[in-house]
Design an enzyme around this catalytic site. Structure first.
Site, PDB file in Angstrom:
ATOM      1  CG  ASN A  60       3.494  -6.725  -1.522  1.00  0.00           C
ATOM      2  OD1 ASN A  60       3.309  -7.857  -1.061  1.00  0.00           O
ATOM      3  ND2 ASN A  60       4.574  -6.013  -1.242  1.00  0.00           N
ATOM      4  CE  LYS A 107       3.823  -4.120   1.788  1.00  0.00           C
ATOM      5  NZ  LYS A 107       4.342  -2.880   2.325  1.00  0.00           N
ATOM      6  CG  HIS A 148       8.809  -4.941  -1.029  1.00  0.00           C
ATOM      7  ND1 HIS A 148       8.937  -4.405   0.241  1.00  0.00           N
ATOM      8  CD2 HIS A 148       7.692  -4.407  -1.556  1.00  0.00           C
ATOM      9  CE1 HIS A 148       7.913  -3.584   0.457  1.00  0.00           C
ATOM     10  NE2 HIS A 148       7.144  -3.565  -0.611  1.00  0.00           N
ATOM     11  CD  GLU A 187       7.439  -4.145   3.591  1.00  0.00           C
ATOM     12  OE1 GLU A 187       6.932  -5.220   3.214  1.00  0.00           O
ATOM     13  OE2 GLU A 187       6.802  -3.072   3.645  1.00  0.00           O
ATOM     14  CD  GLU A 191       6.709  -0.729  -3.489  1.00  0.00           C
ATOM     15  OE1 GLU A 191       5.500  -0.832  -3.651  1.00  0.00           O
ATOM     16  OE2 GLU A 191       7.346  -1.437  -2.683  1.00  0.00           O
ATOM     17  N   GLY A 218       3.443   2.350   3.822  1.00  0.00           N
ATOM     18  CA  GLY A 218       2.713   2.105   5.065  1.00  0.00           C
ATOM     19  C   GLY A 218       2.667   3.298   6.005  1.00  0.00           C
ATOM     20  CB  SER A 265       0.763   5.854   1.314  1.00  0.00           C
ATOM     21  OG  SER A 265       1.463   5.426   2.473  1.00  0.00           O
TER      22      SER A 265
END
Ligand code: 13P
Length: 256
Positions: free
Chosen positions: A11, A13, A97, A99, A171, A177, A217
């Site tokens: 991904n 992003k 996702h 985010e 996730e 991250g 990660s």
């Protein structure tokens, strides 16, 4: 892991220009050319999809979008439809996702609509679920996963049928991250819960066939212990998918 073909997905992003994107997939394709036995997917930003599709011709790497709207077309400024994703050559789409959920207010209901629209178009949805750190610390992880699954798959629950291609990605938000990966035990616990939920709602065959990816990660040096878990069928990789050597390293190390 059962008889499920592993999938390593990148991904990207909101990263990479068209030239950078093409150069990255060229290097990845070269790096994995003698490596078989698993599916590989890249999800570039919308602007690079067309060029990356071209670069992926004659490679086994699949192309996916990072989001889509549930309508086919219309007055939705700034949105991209599933039909546009299939038109440019995508076979997969990441939906829900964290985010999107946390930064753009995407609800389970919106994710559910998107999943239904994607399935109708023949796109394989990758449904993302996962808890925040505060939710984990309050002991709510499994409850959150259940709420997200129930809300994001409401249409499938109503129809009592799930797309056999659908992929779930666990996730944990606190691992995205941050450099903090869930331990293999924490990840396995969540994956086993997700598979059990699928089994109790859609039957054993659907549960056994479903690929559940871990994201958060993931690096070349932690993928093999994650993949050794019974219910982990691959990874959804963010930061480490932006460099050919680390993404190729993850693909190679995921087979033990
Ligand atoms: P990182 O691999 O950068 O933690 O991102 C994970 C992710 O969000 C993939 O969708």
């Amino acid at each position: 892991m059962a008889n499920r073909k592993p999938l390593i997905a990148g991904n990207w992003k909101m990263n990479l220009t068209i030239n950078e994107a093409v150069s990255l997939v060229n290097s990845v394709a070269e790096g994995i050319k003698d490596h078989q036995g698993m599916d590989v997917l890249v999800c570039p930003p919308f602007t690079a999809l067309s060029a990356v599709k071209k670069a992926l011709e004659n490679t086994p790497i699949c192309l996916g979008g990072q989001n889509m709207h549930w309508e086919r077309a219309g007055a939705f400024t700034g949105e991209i439809s599933g039909q546009m994703l299939t038109d440019v050559g995508c076979t997969h789409v990441i939906l829900g996702h964290s985010e999107r959920r946390l930064l753009f207010g995407e609800s389970d209901e919106a994710v559910d609509r998107k999943i239904s629209a994607a399935v109708k178009l023949g796109l394989t949805p990758i449904l993302c679920v996962g808890e925040t750190l505060a939710q984990r610390e309050r002991g709510e992880t499994l409850k959150i996963l259940e709420t997200q699954l129930t809300g994001s798959l409401a249409h499938s629950l109503k129809d009592k049928a799930i797309d056999p291609k659908l992929i779930v990605a666990y996730e944990p938000v606190w691992a995205i991250g941050t450099g903090k990966t869930a331990s293999p035990h924490q990840a396995q616990e969540a994956h086993a819960f997700i598979r059990k939920w699928i089994r109790s709602n859609f039957g054993n065959q659907a549960a056994e066939a479903m690929r559940i990816l871990y994201g958060g990660s993931v690096k070349p040096d932690n993928i093999s212990e994650l993949m050794a878990q019974q219910d982990i069928d691959g990874a959804l990789v963010g930061g480490a998918s932006l460099k050919a050597d680390s993404f190729v390293g993850i693909i190679k190390n995921s087979q033990g």
